[in-house]
Design a protein around this motif. Structure first.
Motif, PDB file in Angstrom:
ATOM      1  N   GLU A  49       0.854  -1.181   0.000  1.00 32.15           N
ATOM      2  CA  GLU A  49       0.000   0.000   0.000  1.00 32.15           C
ATOM      3  C   GLU A  49       0.895   1.238   0.000  1.00 32.15           C
ATOM      4  O   GLU A  49       1.960   1.236   0.609  1.00 32.15           O
ATOM      5  N   THR A  50       0.463   2.264  -0.679  1.00 30.77           N
ATOM      6  CA  THR A  50       1.212   3.515  -0.704  1.00 30.77           C
ATOM      7  C   THR A  50       0.624   4.492   0.312  1.00 30.77           C
ATOM      8  O   THR A  50      -0.511   4.330   0.772  1.00 30.77           O
TER       9      THR A  50
ATOM     10  N   HIS B 116      -1.399   9.005  10.615  1.00 33.87           N
ATOM     11  CA  HIS B 116      -1.910   7.955   9.718  1.00 33.87           C
ATOM     12  C   HIS B 116      -0.754   7.084   9.207  1.00 33.87           C
ATOM     13  O   HIS B 116      -0.875   5.862   9.135  1.00 33.87           O
ATOM     14  N   ALA B 117       0.362   7.713   8.865  1.00 36.07           N
ATOM     15  CA  ALA B 117       1.526   6.947   8.403  1.00 36.07           C
ATOM     16  C   ALA B 117       2.014   6.006   9.499  1.00 36.07           C
ATOM     17  O   ALA B 117       2.333   4.848   9.231  1.00 36.07           O
ATOM     18  N   ALA B 118       2.060   6.484  10.733  1.00 33.53           N
ATOM     19  CA  ALA B 118       2.493   5.638  11.857  1.00 33.53           C
ATOM     20  C   ALA B 118       1.562   4.439  12.019  1.00 33.53           C
ATOM     21  O   ALA B 118       2.014   3.304  12.220  1.00 33.53           O
ATOM     22  N   GLU B 119       0.266   4.683  11.905  1.00 30.66           N
ATOM     23  CA  GLU B 119      -0.705   3.585  12.016  1.00 30.66           C
ATOM     24  C   GLU B 119      -0.487   2.566  10.902  1.00 30.66           C
ATOM     25  O   GLU B 119      -0.512   1.360  11.127  1.00 30.66           O
ATOM     26  N   ARG B 120      -0.220   3.047   9.691  1.00 28.84           N
ATOM     27  CA  ARG B 120       0.012   2.137   8.566  1.00 28.84           C
ATOM     28  C   ARG B 120       1.266   1.296   8.803  1.00 28.84           C
ATOM     29  O   ARG B 120       1.286   0.107   8.525  1.00 28.84           O
ATOM     30  N   PHE B 121       2.330   1.916   9.312  1.00 32.43           N
ATOM     31  CA  PHE B 121       3.552   1.173   9.608  1.00 32.43           C
ATOM     32  C   PHE B 121       3.306   0.122  10.691  1.00 32.43           C
ATOM     33  O   PHE B 121       3.889  -0.964  10.653  1.00 32.43           O
TER      34      PHE B 121
ATOM     35  N   HIS C 125       0.803  -1.635  11.092  1.00 34.50           N
ATOM     36  CA  HIS C 125       0.023  -2.755  10.563  1.00 34.50           C
ATOM     37  C   HIS C 125       0.705  -3.457   9.395  1.00 34.50           C
ATOM     38  O   HIS C 125       0.054  -4.211   8.663  1.00 34.50           O
ATOM     39  N   THR C 126       1.996  -3.225   9.227  1.00 27.08           N
ATOM     40  CA  THR C 126       2.752  -3.880   8.165  1.00 27.08           C
ATOM     41  C   THR C 126       4.137  -4.219   8.681  1.00 27.08           C
ATOM     42  O   THR C 126       4.583  -3.659   9.673  1.00 27.08           O
ATOM     43  N   GLU C 127       4.799  -5.122   8.008  1.00 28.13           N
ATOM     44  CA  GLU C 127       6.175  -5.442   8.363  1.00 28.13           C
ATOM     45  C   GLU C 127       7.174  -4.625   7.562  1.00 28.13           C
ATOM     46  O   GLU C 127       8.377  -4.783   7.716  1.00 28.13           O
TER      47      GLU C 127
END
Length: 149
Positions: free
Chosen positions: A97-98, A107-112, A114-116
């Motif tokens: 996801e971009t 939002h970027a922190a939340e995305r990180f 939830h991903t490896e």
């Protein structure tokens, strides 16, 4: 602050690059991952350090735990590496996801979380503008002046 205001790394290769060219760009960028883009700079995937490791060394090593008893199979590893060098990077690029350049740091922190992934591509519209690593995101927060001072 929007993501476009953070220190993004212009780390990418075209999808027509060889795997060897992508690895060279990855290590030159000092980013944990680089974007693979099409001719219009749209992200088609990423190649990260782990992807390089998995291309050069057999994937079954991930299933093992104490490999100190295994000697290096130099000819097998060399053959594997030489084969990977010549292949197109698109064969190794993974979809991720971009992040949109206008999104918030939260939002970027939340995305990180939830991903490896250690770094994600940031796009403006659908065009790649840079890679954002977790460490750059956190450093931007840590570098902010103390409002109480």
């Amino acid at each position: 602050m929007e993501l476009r205001g953070l220190p993004l790394v212009d780390a990418f290769v075209p999808e027509t690059a060889t795997f060897a060219e992508a690895v060279e760009a990855l290590f030159a960028s000092r980013s944990p991952a680089i974007a693979v883009v099409d001719t219009d700079r749209r992200v088609v995937g990423v190649v990260a350090e782990r992807d390089v490791l998995c291309a050069v060394f057999p994937r079954y090593l991930a299933e093992l735990r104490h490999t100190s008893f295994l000697p290096d199979d130099d000819s097998g590893l060399d053959e594997r590496a030489q084969r990977a060098r010549k292949e197109l990077v698109g064969d190794y690029a993974r979809h991720v996801e971009t992040l949109d350049a206008g999104e918030s740091q939260t939002h970027a922190a939340e995305r990180f979380m939830h991903t490896e992934e250690q770094a994600l591509p940031v796009v403006d519209g659908d065009r790649f503008i840079g890679m954002l690593s977790m460490s750059a995101l956190c450093q931007a927060r840590l570098d902010r002046p103390d409002p109480a001072a």
